[in-house]
Design a protein around this motif. Structure first.
Motif, PDB file in Angstrom:
ATOM      1  N   ASN A   1       0.815  -1.214   0.000  1.00 10.69           N
ATOM      2  CA  ASN A   1       0.000   0.000   0.000  1.00 10.69           C
ATOM      3  C   ASN A   1       0.849   1.265   0.000  1.00 10.69           C
ATOM      4  O   ASN A   1       0.401   2.322  -0.445  1.00 10.69           O
ATOM      5  N   SER A   2       2.067   1.153   0.513  1.00 10.41           N
ATOM      6  CA  SER A   2       2.879   2.354   0.729  1.00 10.41           C
ATOM      7  C   SER A   2       3.767   2.707  -0.459  1.00 10.41           C
ATOM      8  O   SER A   2       4.557   3.635  -0.364  1.00 10.41           O
ATOM      9  N   ILE A   3       3.668   1.970  -1.560  1.00 10.22           N
ATOM     10  CA  ILE A   3       4.581   2.254  -2.678  1.00 10.22           C
ATOM     11  C   ILE A   3       3.847   2.861  -3.867  1.00 10.22           C
ATOM     12  O   ILE A   3       4.248   2.672  -5.017  1.00 10.22           O
ATOM     13  N   GLY A   4       2.808   3.614  -3.568  1.00 11.26           N
ATOM     14  CA  GLY A   4       2.126   4.336  -4.633  1.00 11.26           C
ATOM     15  C   GLY A   4       0.817   3.730  -5.089  1.00 11.26           C
ATOM     16  O   GLY A   4       0.126   4.300  -5.927  1.00 11.26           O
ATOM     17  N   LEU A   5       0.464   2.578  -4.521  1.00 17.80           N
ATOM     18  CA  LEU A   5      -0.792   1.952  -4.936  1.00 17.80           C
ATOM     19  C   LEU A   5      -1.986   2.536  -4.191  1.00 17.80           C
ATOM     20  O   LEU A   5      -3.119   2.414  -4.641  1.00 17.80           O
ATOM     21  N   GLY A   6      -1.706   3.162  -3.045  1.00 15.88           N
ATOM     22  CA  GLY A   6      -2.789   3.698  -2.218  1.00 15.88           C
ATOM     23  C   GLY A   6      -3.149   2.739  -1.108  1.00 15.88           C
ATOM     24  O   GLY A   6      -2.866   1.551  -1.158  1.00 15.88           O
ATOM     25  N   ASN A   7      -3.767   3.294  -0.093  1.00 19.86           N
ATOM     26  CA  ASN A   7      -4.179   2.483   1.062  1.00 19.86           C
ATOM     27  C   ASN A   7      -5.601   2.853   1.447  1.00 19.86           C
ATOM     28  O   ASN A   7      -5.824   3.967   1.907  1.00 19.86           O
TER      29      ASN A   7
ATOM     30  N   ILE B   1      -6.274  -0.624  -1.313  1.00 25.87           N
ATOM     31  CA  ILE B   1      -6.556  -0.864  -2.730  1.00 25.87           C
ATOM     32  C   ILE B   1      -7.501  -2.050  -2.828  1.00 25.87           C
ATOM     33  O   ILE B   1      -7.397  -2.997  -2.044  1.00 25.87           O
TER      34      ILE B   1
END
Lengths: 257, 508
Positions: free
Chosen positions: B362-368, B370
């Motif tokens: 979630n923390s690498i640009g995918l959003g939290n 997803i």
């Protein structure tokens, strides 16, 4: 939401400033929306939408995508800094679209940011933009005559995204191709002028962190360490409420013999 | 009453006999290979397990084990690599096999070596209780220097031992306050097979960190960083030398060159997967699913991102969706089994849920959060690992989602550490700056607060042969593994979906 903003301004590692007297009287342009809020995720029949509320109005931030997407969504459990311009476009997922728009996930935890709304008829996500496969994005595409590269960053972050790593990679590729004599890496920290008139200043060390990271990557990509000069400007860039996002950056300049 | 008792006893005996036949303990001479025993390893091997058979393929042909470095002790204890990487156990080792070794050898098998096969080398080694983590969960002690051996790493946190039922982290020799400060965590051995997938490097950049990938010192190219639970070793040679020192108590610094090359060459030619169902039928069928059996692994393409519906992670299972498209020679029972397997594949690939608060996802640009599927993270074709460096804090080792009993319970088995991060460091994205954990994972190597509790995800192959699961051995069986994810991500799986997923995982 406003309570959440106050929490951030007290506890965040970034510096909040009321600004000068003159700045307090002035405000960012009326069409700008620069604010810190808890993000909201709204489920839909297709892709989830991301929204944020400011002064009783809901703004659309973007859709869930992938790590190769241009838009990196916010994160629940964190506040988000929204910097955008209001458009007259139709609402999306119930929110007013902002264009251009930059968002930054603020690093400190805020467990109050926890709103997940269920799907609702009439609030549909737009069709997702066709996905560009990462292989395409990995191909070099920069003009070899380019000598200056600008790597943008999110607020208070030194994280290089899928896209910004590509910029650094291109800088290294061209530096090697033109047999570069000197590479100057310059890091900056910035200030965001919020729509409530207050200033939000990045942490003191962030300019150096950004510059060092980019410098290390260039050396790691095979450029001689002796040719790479890393400089950081620790004085925060002035803000105008419009171009503040462009000032959170690292510049890479190539000097040929 | 007596008749009923007799019938019951007979039933137990028959069941035991049947179980023994299924397990094949008596009939498969290679079921347990002792280091130094010699013999020939055939090019194709099949080993029974409760869900059918595991197939193991050596692409280099039959192999003589006598004198081969993988199968001979190299250090000062009588272990070989094979001791903990048994072909019958999918090149790992199951708790079932470990317990059997305890029973057969009365605890004398080299697998129980004090150095890491016991909870604490100072405990009385003749007692089963001193090896409880190995006997109950299949866990070996991994002692790592703290601060990290790499002096360029500046730790962002301090570690305190909250409690340690093993005593090892508080010990004046082996613990954090010993002459060589060490933190001991307990982990499952990973598969030494299907390694062309595991070692396949991703891009120049590491999407998890936004920096460059670590470089393989042998090739000068990016390393996959997907081999070890904490990615501390990048190559098979590094890993073999590390195992020689840590597990075999080798005292020469590193293996002899010939031994090292022999081990690496062997590991690169081993492919395995479940091959047969529990009725003895082959899972590899003409016009059947393409991703099953060890040959599919040997022949498959590497580094294929497969979180899509065109050519999914474990390929298509369409042929098993309806009886009409299944192989004609199958029995009713086999047909009834294959349909849920195909449904389980669909659950794995396409059943969406909210993936939330998983650091390095979630923390690498995918959003939290997803809204995605299991295959979002387990996206590499054929193995189900991550194509990128696969360390993720999925929640198995960090409080409050960990699989351990509460911190202050007397019954928990694993150590509990309190990690306090520096104020200036980037916090763990979902746990902040004070974190309780059983295993700091990747953070023990990088010193980064954001990496606390992140473990590199493992392969999904040969699962039926090597329970328990997760790096801390906390899921005793596939159902417990599925239940963990259901709880962790509030997936709201139906009972049918859980059963289908378990069946699906059992054929991999």
């Amino acid at each position: 939401m406003r309570k959440a903003l106050l929490v951030l301004l007290v506890s965040g590692s970034a510096l909040f400033s009321g600004g000068t007297t003159a700045q307090r009287r002035e405000m960012p342009p009326a069409h700008r929306r620069n604010f810190v809020a808890c993000p909201i995720v709204r489920d839909t029949k297709t892709l989830p939408c991301w929204l944020a509320e400011y002064e009783g109005e809901l703004y659309f931030l973007g859709l869930q995508g992938s790590s190769a997407s241009e838009f990196y969504p916010p994160q629940l459990n964190h506040e988000v800094l929204v910097e955008g311009t209001v458009t007259n476009d139709p609402r999306i997922c119930g929110g007013i679209p902002l264009k251009p728009l930059r968002i930054s996930v603020l690093p400190e935890l805020n467990r109050a940011c926890n709103t997940l709304l269920p799907a609702e008829d009439g609030l549909e996500a737009p069709a997702a933009v066709a996905r560009r496969f990462s292989e395409d994005l990995r191909k070099p595409g920069t003009d070899i005559s380019q000598r200056e590269f600008i790597i943008p960053f999110d607020f208070d972050s030194d994280y290089l995204t899928f896209h910004t790593t590509r910029i650094v990679g291109e800088a290294a590729r061209i530096a090697k191709a033109v047999n570069v004599a000197k590479i100057e890496v310059r890091g900056y920290r910035a200030t965001t002028w919020l729509s409530n008139g207050k200033q939000f200043i990045e942490t003191e060390t962030i300019a150096a962190q950004r510059a060092n990271k980019v410098g290390e990557i260039l050396v790691g990509l095979g450029l001689p360490a002796t040719a790479v000069t890393v400089i950081s400007k620790n004085e925060p860039e002035p803000c105008d409420g419009v171009t503040d996002t462009d000032k959170r950056r690292v510049t890479v300049r190539l000097f040929t013999p | 009453m007596r008749l009923a008792l007799l019938a019951g006893l007979l039933g137990v005996l028959l069941f035991s006999r049947a179980r023994q036949d299924v397990i094949g303990q008596q009939t498969e001479p290679l079921r347990w290979i002792e280091a130094g025993a010699g013999g020939t390893l055939p090019a194709e091997m099949y080993f029974h397990n409760a869900d059918g058979k595991l197939g193991v393929l050596l692409t280099g042909g039959p192999l003589e084990m006598k004198g081969h470095a993988f199968f001979e002790p190299q250090g000062i204890n009588p272990r070989g690599c094979v001791t903990c990487h048994q072909p019958s156990n999918a090149m790992s080792v199951s708790v079932e096999a470990i317990r059997e070794r305890w029973r057969v050898t009365n605890g004398e098998d080299p697998i129980f070596a004090a150095v890491d096969g016991s909870n604490n080398p100072k405990l009385p080694q003749a007692l089963a209780s001193s090896h409880s983590l190995l006997l109950n969960r299949g866990l070996f002690r991994v002692g790592l220097p703290w601060p990290p051996a790499d002096k360029t790493v500046k730790p962002e946190f301090i570690i305190e031992v909250v409690r340690d039922p093993t005593g090892v982290n508080l010990d004046d020799t082996y613990g954090l306050k010993g002459a060589n400060p060490t933190i001991s965590v307990f982990r499952r051995p990973r598969l030494s097979a299907n390694l062309k997938y595991v070692l396949s490097p991703d891009d120049v950049f590491n999407i998890k960190t936004g920096t460059l990938m670590a470089i393989d010192p042998e090739t000068g190219k990016p390393a996959s960083m997907n081999m070890m639970a904490d990615a501390r070793h990048l190559t098979l040679r590094q890993q073999a030398n590390g195992a020689y020192r840590d597990h075999q108590e080798g005292r020469q610094g590193s293996l002899r060159r010939e031994a090292l090359e022999q081990i690496v060459a062997f590991e690169q030619q081993v492919y395995l997967a479940q091959s047969h169902d529990r009725w003895g039928g082959s899972l590899v069928e003409a016009n059947g699913p393409l991703g099953l059996g060890p040959r599919a692994l040997a022949d498959g393409k590497i580094h294929v991102l497969a979180n899509n519906n065109r050519d999914p992670v474990f390929r298509l299972f369409d042929a098993w969706k309806t009886p009409a498209t299944m192989a004609k020679e199958l029995t009713d029972a086999q047909r009834e089994f294959r349909a849920p397997v195909a449904r389980g594949n669909d659950v794995f690939m396409f059943r969406q849920f909210w993936i939330r608060d998983a650091a390095h996802i979630n923390s690498i640009g995918l959003g939290n959060p997803i809204k995605r599927t299991c295959a979002t993270c387990h996206n590499t074709q054929m193995t189900g690992q991550d194509l990128a460096p696969g360390w993720v804090d999925v929640g198995t080792v960090n409080y409050p989602t960990w699989t351990e009993l509460p911190v202050f319970s007397d019954k928990a088995e694993l150590p509990v550490f309190k990690l306090t991060c520096d104020k200036g460091a980037a916090p763990h994205p979902y746990l902040g700056r004070v974190i309780y954990t059983n295993d700091p994972g990747r953070a023990l190597i990088t010193g980064k607060c954001t990496d606390i509790g992140s473990i590199v995800m493992g392969q999904f192959r040969g699962l039926a042969a090597r329970a328990p699961y997760f790096s801390n051995g906390s899921a005793k069986n596939l159902r417990e593994l599925v239940d963990f994810y259901d709880r962790r991500f509030d997936m709201k799986l139906t009972e049918q979906e859980k059963v289908d997923l378990v069946n699906f995982l059992s054929v991999l």
